[in-house]
Design an enzyme around this catalytic site. Sequence first.
Site, short mmCIF file in Angstrom:
data_model
loop_
_atom_site.label_atom_id
_atom_site.label_comp_id
_atom_site.label_asym_id
_atom_site.label_seq_id
_atom_site.Cartn_x
_atom_site.Cartn_y
_atom_site.Cartn_z
N GLY A 52 0.84 -1.21 0.00
CA GLY A 52 0.00 0.00 0.00
C GLY A 52 0.86 1.23 0.00
N GLY A 60 -2.94 1.46 -0.81
CA GLY A 60 -3.68 1.07 -1.99
C GLY A 60 -4.95 1.85 -2.21
N LYS A 96 -9.55 7.29 3.49
CA LYS A 96 -9.48 5.86 3.16
C LYS A 96 -10.64 5.53 2.24
CE LYS A 96 -9.50 1.24 5.25
NZ LYS A 96 -9.53 0.49 6.53
N ASP A 116 -9.57 -1.84 -6.26
CA ASP A 116 -10.19 -0.73 -6.99
C ASP A 116 -10.03 0.60 -6.27
OD1 ASP A 116 -11.98 -0.89 -4.86
OD2 ASP A 116 -13.64 -1.70 -6.05
N GLY A 117 -9.38 0.58 -5.11
CA GLY A 117 -9.12 1.83 -4.40
C GLY A 117 -10.27 2.35 -3.58
N ARG A 158 -9.66 9.48 8.31
CA ARG A 158 -8.91 9.00 9.47
C ARG A 158 -7.95 10.08 9.95
NH1 ARG A 158 -6.97 2.91 8.06
NH2 ARG A 158 -5.52 3.97 6.65
N ASP A 212 2.06 -4.63 8.25
CA ASP A 212 1.68 -3.34 7.66
C ASP A 212 0.50 -2.72 8.39
OD1 ASP A 212 0.21 -5.57 6.39
OD2 ASP A 212 -0.81 -3.97 5.29
N ASN A 213 -0.08 -3.44 9.33
CA ASN A 213 -1.18 -2.90 10.14
C ASN A 213 -0.73 -2.57 11.56
OD1 ASN A 213 -2.90 -3.23 7.96
ND2 ASN A 213 -3.63 -5.23 8.63
#
EC number: 2.7.7.-
Length: 521
Positions: free
Chosen positions: A109, A111, A131, A143-144, A194, A270-271
């Site tokens: 990402g 992403g 987001k 698809d974002g 966010r 990544d989280n």
Amino acid sequence: MSFSRTEAAPAATLPDLAATLAAPRDGAFLQLGAAFLTRQPAAPLPAPYVVGFSDDAARMLGLDPALRDAPGFAGLFCGNPTRDWPQASLPYASVYSGHQFGVWAGQLGDGRALTIGELEHDGRRYELQLKGAGRTPYSRMGDGRAVLRSSIREYLCSEAMHHLGIPTTRALAVIGSDQPVVREEIETSAVVTRVAESFVRFGHFEHFFANDRPEQLRALADHVIDRFYPACRDADDPYLALLAEATRRTAELVAQWQAVGFCHGVMNTDNMSILGVTIDYGPFGFIDAFDAKHVCNHSDTHGRYAYRMQPRIAHWNCFCLAQALLPLIGLHRDAPSEDARAERAVEDAHAVLGRFAEQFGPALERAMRAKLGLELEREGDAALANQLLEIMDASRADFTLTFRHLARVSKHDARGDAPVRDLFVDRDAFDRWANLYRARLSEEARDDAARAAAMNRANPKYVLRNHLAETAIRRAKEKDFSEVERLAAVLRRPFDEQPEHDAYAALPPDWASTLEVSCSS
């Protein structure tokens, strides 16, 4: 509200706010350069509308909550005006990599998230990120977009966790649209705004380590230290100190998760936030009927991220962060060779990681002692708490209600036991434990009333149970957003009795047991 060296009045209008967000500022992540991010406008979201808005988060940012009613608010916070922003002010997506379910996955990402700028209020700077704002160069096959369902869940849980006192990203707003997106079924699009001091993840460091880019790795670490861990700069080894602080915060964060029965669901590297805050609300869940092996993400077929596994996984993720930081550790010391520096770096990193249990264990014990209403520290307190969890597990007793109702137990006799005792199938097991608990309470000076008041400040009555979120989502799909805001209001006072909202604290209905959440969002 201010930016670095420039003082400015709080944004009173949406144009003021847009201009403030787009203003350049010293020390921002985007100043790291093109190796770290890509600037681009958000993808247009047709006919946007406000689904949810946090007055509390707005005030944290120094914004007037009345801005939500201004024409163009929904458009700004789905990113539509960014198409007209100059190149130097465009939002950006950052690049990071990571491990997913314990396997190296490479670049992941951002992403579908674009950071639109920073706001500063009361001496703290916050990044605002959209987001679901469309595809980026890092989108892979996505698809974002984000869907209304997951966006409402993130909004509600961000607010719930903050008011539980657990470090978390915040959610300013959810903006919806009738634009269809395909997931397991056709759903509609949404964008969550966010808010966090930083969205830097463990995966950002892993990305530059894995791609052998030491200059960028060091620049990223310096950015994080200078902005968020300035005390590390004065340490003998700033990068080792950064690892130590990030590890400590992560250990203490997961202890807080365990204490409220929160399952993150997808603890990929990544989280994981470098600041030790909860980030990326996807297939999360608060446990209803307690099961230490509970898995809230139905995509997690092997139970890697089960409730009981969260501390172990957090520790493993810190090892991944340590590996990424190894090229930097020891750079400030003289070493006879690079091999000697690297060998010492591994030893030092292992020493830091070895303290994880020493940080997590006491943090959880402090939380459990508060949940049991114990002021004094006794050697058997951890065993007493673990015995309670064991009989809760055996009876599938409701996690939140068990601890909340424990406040009614008297240190003198069993007359107040019924509300909590009735949650257990094996009531004899509860009675045996309650006798041990009463014996322990007899060592405390506080009377029952004072202890109960303290316990009710440690044990929430209201958490975001899946069925509550599902009810709000179903109504929102019919364009009735009242339940989203009603539920958010209840969750902002999780420790208060709120007798008019008792239904939100009740045991889940039977249909709730069939609910499943996954990474599909």
